[in-house]
Write a protein that holds these residues in place. Structure first.
Motif, PDB file in Angstrom:
ATOM      1  N   LEU A  28      -8.320 -37.856 -28.963  1.00 43.91           N
ATOM      2  CA  LEU A  28      -8.545 -39.251 -29.311  1.00 43.91           C
ATOM      3  C   LEU A  28      -7.526 -39.816 -30.313  1.00 43.91           C
ATOM      4  O   LEU A  28      -6.989 -40.905 -30.069  1.00 43.91           O
ATOM      5  N   PRO A  29      -7.204 -39.140 -31.409  1.00 43.47           N
ATOM      6  CA  PRO A  29      -6.225 -39.716 -32.341  1.00 43.47           C
ATOM      7  C   PRO A  29      -4.858 -39.950 -31.704  1.00 43.47           C
ATOM      8  O   PRO A  29      -4.235 -40.993 -31.927  1.00 43.47           O
ATOM      9  N   LEU A  32      -5.128 -42.954 -29.262  1.00 45.50           N
ATOM     10  CA  LEU A  32      -5.188 -44.231 -29.972  1.00 45.50           C
ATOM     11  C   LEU A  32      -3.830 -44.620 -30.549  1.00 45.50           C
ATOM     12  O   LEU A  32      -3.457 -45.799 -30.533  1.00 45.50           O
ATOM     13  N   MET A  35      -1.668 -45.836 -27.622  1.00 43.71           N
ATOM     14  CA  MET A  35      -2.121 -47.148 -27.191  1.00 43.71           C
ATOM     15  C   MET A  35      -1.735 -48.220 -28.213  1.00 43.71           C
ATOM     16  O   MET A  35      -1.313 -49.313 -27.847  1.00 43.71           O
ATOM     17  N   GLY A  36      -1.850 -47.904 -29.489  1.00 42.85           N
ATOM     18  CA  GLY A  36      -1.478 -48.854 -30.537  1.00 42.85           C
ATOM     19  C   GLY A  36       0.001 -49.196 -30.518  1.00 42.85           C
ATOM     20  O   GLY A  36       0.381 -50.353 -30.694  1.00 42.85           O
TER      21      GLY A  36
END
Length: 54
Positions: A28-29, A32, A35-36
Motif C-alpha cells: 500500500l505505501p 500510494l 499514484m501520488g
C-alpha cells in the motif's frame, strides 16, 4: 464434516487472511506513492497547459 476437518479449514483460511493483509499493508505505501506522483504530474501538466493557453 468432522471437527478435525473444520478446524483445519478454519486455520487455513485464517492463515490466508493474515498473509493477504500483510501483503496489502506492505504494498500500500508504495502504491500510494506511485499514484501520488502520477497525479502530481497530471495536475502539473494541466496547470502549465492552462497558463500557456491564456
Amino acid at each position: 464434516m468432522t471437527e478435525a476437518l473444520t478446524s483445519s479449514f478454519t486455520t487455513a483460511v485464517g492463515t490466508v487472511k493474515t498473509d493477504v493483509l500483510t501483503m496489502i499493508s506492505t504494498a500500500l505505501p508504495a502504491g500510494l506513492a506511485i499514484m501520488g506522483i502520477g497525479l502530481a504530474v497530471r495536475i502539473g501538466i494541466n496547470f502549465f497547459r492552462s497558463i500557456a493557453n491564456s
